[in-house]
Design a protein around this motif. Structure first.
Motif, mmCIF file in Angstrom:
data_model
loop_
_atom_site.group_PDB
_atom_site.id
_atom_site.type_symbol
_atom_site.label_atom_id
_atom_site.label_comp_id
_atom_site.label_asym_id
_atom_site.label_seq_id
_atom_site.Cartn_x
_atom_site.Cartn_y
_atom_site.Cartn_z
ATOM 1 N N GLN A 1 0.822 -1.205 0.000
ATOM 2 C CA GLN A 1 0.000 0.000 0.000
ATOM 3 C C GLN A 1 0.857 1.256 0.000
ATOM 4 O OE1 GLN A 1 -2.494 -0.437 3.455
ATOM 5 N NE2 GLN A 1 -3.977 -1.776 2.414
ATOM 6 N N ALA A 2 2.011 1.206 0.693
ATOM 7 C CA ALA A 2 2.871 2.393 0.758
ATOM 8 C C ALA A 2 3.570 2.670 -0.568
ATOM 9 C CB ALA A 2 3.909 2.214 1.869
ATOM 10 N N LEU A 3 3.944 1.609 -1.301
ATOM 11 C CA LEU A 3 4.682 1.781 -2.553
ATOM 12 C C LEU A 3 3.814 1.602 -3.790
ATOM 13 C CD1 LEU A 3 7.964 -0.141 -1.633
ATOM 14 C CD2 LEU A 3 7.535 2.330 -1.525
ATOM 15 N N GLY A 4 2.626 1.133 -3.599
ATOM 16 C CA GLY A 4 1.756 0.892 -4.752
ATOM 17 C C GLY A 4 1.878 -0.510 -5.298
ATOM 18 N N SER A 5 3.014 -1.179 -5.082
ATOM 19 C CA SER A 5 3.203 -2.546 -5.564
ATOM 20 C C SER A 5 4.450 -3.119 -4.899
ATOM 21 C CB SER A 5 3.340 -2.599 -7.090
ATOM 22 O OG SER A 5 4.499 -1.889 -7.501
ATOM 23 N N LEU A 6 4.575 -4.426 -4.944
ATOM 24 C CA LEU A 6 5.758 -5.123 -4.455
ATOM 25 C C LEU A 6 6.480 -5.757 -5.635
ATOM 26 C CD1 LEU A 6 4.411 -6.882 -1.218
ATOM 27 C CD2 LEU A 6 5.797 -4.810 -1.362
ATOM 28 N N ALA A 7 7.789 -5.683 -5.616
ATOM 29 C CA ALA A 7 8.564 -6.210 -6.727
ATOM 30 C C ALA A 7 9.775 -6.946 -6.201
ATOM 31 C CB ALA A 7 9.006 -5.072 -7.659
ATOM 32 N N VAL A 8 10.301 -7.829 -7.032
ATOM 33 C CA VAL A 8 11.525 -8.560 -6.741
ATOM 34 C C VAL A 8 12.514 -8.229 -7.852
ATOM 35 C CG1 VAL A 8 12.587 -10.806 -6.380
ATOM 36 C CG2 VAL A 8 10.250 -10.396 -5.597
ATOM 37 N N GLY B 1 16.766 -8.005 -9.177
ATOM 38 C CA GLY B 1 18.080 -8.605 -8.970
ATOM 39 C C GLY B 1 19.140 -7.616 -8.535
ATOM 40 N N ASP B 2 18.837 -6.325 -8.558
ATOM 41 C CA ASP B 2 19.839 -5.332 -8.189
ATOM 42 C C ASP B 2 19.818 -4.989 -6.701
ATOM 43 O OD1 ASP B 2 17.393 -4.139 -8.178
ATOM 44 O OD2 ASP B 2 17.973 -2.387 -9.382
ATOM 45 N N GLY B 3 19.067 -5.735 -5.922
ATOM 46 C CA GLY B 3 19.022 -5.474 -4.483
ATOM 47 C C GLY B 3 17.819 -4.693 -4.044
ATOM 48 N N SER B 4 17.003 -4.214 -4.958
ATOM 49 C CA SER B 4 15.795 -3.496 -4.586
ATOM 50 C C SER B 4 14.626 -4.494 -4.546
ATOM 51 C CB SER B 4 15.514 -2.379 -5.596
ATOM 52 O OG SER B 4 15.316 -2.931 -6.896
ATOM 53 N N GLY B 5 13.537 -4.017 -3.966
ATOM 54 C CA GLY B 5 12.357 -4.877 -3.891
ATOM 55 C C GLY B 5 12.448 -5.853 -2.710
ATOM 56 N N LEU B 6 11.651 -6.896 -2.761
ATOM 57 C CA LEU B 6 11.625 -7.890 -1.682
ATOM 58 C C LEU B 6 12.966 -8.596 -1.553
ATOM 59 C CD1 LEU B 6 8.103 -9.479 -2.304
ATOM 60 C CD2 LEU B 6 8.752 -7.942 -0.444
ATOM 61 N N ARG B 7 13.383 -8.765 -0.301
ATOM 62 C CA ARG B 7 14.676 -9.375 -0.047
ATOM 63 C C ARG B 7 14.520 -10.673 0.748
ATOM 64 N NH1 ARG B 7 17.976 -8.561 -3.375
ATOM 65 N NH2 ARG B 7 19.706 -8.916 -1.914
ATOM 66 N N TRP B 8 15.644 -11.258 1.107
ATOM 67 C CA TRP B 8 15.648 -12.573 1.731
ATOM 68 C C TRP B 8 15.059 -12.582 3.146
ATOM 69 C CZ3 TRP B 8 16.142 -16.664 -1.090
ATOM 70 C CH2 TRP B 8 16.891 -16.615 -2.275
ATOM 71 N N GLY B 9 15.038 -11.449 3.789
ATOM 72 C CA GLY B 9 14.461 -11.413 5.134
ATOM 73 C C GLY B 9 12.991 -11.803 5.150
ATOM 74 N N VAL B 10 12.240 -11.311 4.155
ATOM 75 C CA VAL B 10 10.818 -11.652 4.075
ATOM 76 C C VAL B 10 10.652 -13.144 3.783
ATOM 77 C CG1 VAL B 10 8.655 -11.157 2.889
ATOM 78 C CG2 VAL B 10 10.293 -9.329 3.299
ATOM 79 N N ALA B 11 11.469 -13.659 2.863
ATOM 80 C CA ALA B 11 11.381 -15.087 2.533
ATOM 81 C C ALA B 11 11.742 -15.951 3.741
ATOM 82 C CB ALA B 11 12.309 -15.399 1.360
ATOM 83 N N GLU B 12 12.714 -15.501 4.538
ATOM 84 C CA GLU B 12 13.105 -16.273 5.716
ATOM 85 C C GLU B 12 12.005 -16.269 6.770
ATOM 86 O OE1 GLU B 12 16.933 -16.599 8.762
ATOM 87 O OE2 GLU B 12 16.883 -15.097 7.155
ATOM 88 N N ALA B 13 11.347 -15.131 6.943
ATOM 89 C CA ALA B 13 10.242 -15.061 7.896
ATOM 90 C C ALA B 13 9.080 -15.958 7.455
ATOM 91 C CB ALA B 13 9.771 -13.617 8.055
ATOM 92 N N ALA B 14 8.741 -15.910 6.162
ATOM 93 C CA ALA B 14 7.663 -16.757 5.661
ATOM 94 C C ALA B 14 8.016 -18.239 5.785
ATOM 95 C CB ALA B 14 7.350 -16.397 4.211
ATOM 96 N N ALA B 15 9.275 -18.573 5.492
ATOM 97 C CA ALA B 15 9.697 -19.968 5.624
ATOM 98 C C ALA B 15 9.659 -20.419 7.080
ATOM 99 C CB ALA B 15 11.102 -20.133 5.053
ATOM 100 N N GLY B 16 10.018 -19.533 8.005
ATOM 101 C CA GLY B 16 9.944 -19.884 9.423
ATOM 102 C C GLY B 16 8.520 -20.171 9.874
ATOM 103 N N GLY B 17 7.567 -19.361 9.400
ATOM 104 C CA GLY B 17 6.173 -19.616 9.743
ATOM 105 C C GLY B 17 5.671 -20.931 9.185
ATOM 106 N N VAL B 18 6.067 -21.248 7.951
ATOM 107 C CA VAL B 18 5.649 -22.522 7.349
ATOM 108 C C VAL B 18 6.254 -23.696 8.107
ATOM 109 C CG1 VAL B 18 5.815 -23.935 5.278
ATOM 110 C CG2 VAL B 18 5.267 -21.504 5.082
#
Length: 203
Positions: A98-105, A107-124
């Motif tokens: 909502q703050a950025l209008g969209s989420l993107a991934v 390869g240059d280091g911008s967008g979603l990073r590994w921290g979010v993936a690690e948190a989601a993997a921990g919950g699973v």
């Protein structure tokens, strides 16, 4: 036993991943511990809170639930910890989008990073660990044993020989003896007694 051990290992690994995730980049070089908890409900800002005011606090709480659940072998507590981790991760993604209008991934280091993936993997992993655990089994006590049939403790007296029905009690007192008659025999006949043929008494 094996299921509890395997489920506990998965749950603890998931809790560790969730706690470590705020120390990694979440979006565009910003660490997860730089997001306030209240921002997940009000909106993402550029402010940076302290460690106990960030999303790290929610993941620490989930890790505490995991440890207690593993010790008590409670699938419910472990599953609750997984829901907390996944819930805060998804809520952050919604607010960030909502703050950025969209989420993107990117390869240059911008967008979603590994921290979010690690948190989601921990919950699973927490949810998988709760599903694998067999939980605590009730202790086998006297209430779990089948009831014994009446009289089975003494098989020599079973089945009973008395017919069902009301019991009749008999008196054990001796019966009274009849009194003896000591007078003359009323059946004896004396020819000298009684009236004569004319109805006069004999002398």
């Amino acid at each position: 036993m094996i299921r509890n051990v395997l489920g506990s290992v998965l749950a603890l690994a998931g809790a560790a991943a969730a706690v470590l995730s705020p120390f990694r980049d979440w979006y565009d070089g910003r660490l997860g511990r730089h997001y306030r908890i209240e921002e997940l409900f009000t909106g993402i800002t550029a402010g940076r809170p302290g460690p106990l005011g960030s999303i790290l606090l929610a993941f620490l709480f989930a890790a505490l639930l995991t440890v207690v659940g593993v010790v008590l072998r409670s699938r419910l507590l472990v599953a609750a910890a997984g829901v907390v981790v996944l819930g805060f991760t998804v809520l952050w993604m919604v607010r960030q989008g909502q703050a950025l209008g969209s989420l993107a991934v990117a390869g240059d280091g911008s967008g979603l990073r590994w921290g979010v993936a690690e948190a989601a993997a921990g919950g699973v992993l927490l949810l998988v660990g709760a599903a694998v655990m067999s939980g605590r089994r009730p202790a086998r006590g006297t209430h779990d044993q089948p009831y014994k049939a009446p009289g089975s403790e003494n098989p020599d007296t079973w089945p009973p020989t008395q017919e069902p029905g009301p019991s009749v009690q008999t008196s054990t007192l001796p019966e009274p003896e009849p009194e003896l008659y000591t007078g003359p025999d009323p059946a004896a006949h004396h020819p000298d007694e009684g009236p004569d043929a004319d109805g006069r008494p004999r002398r």
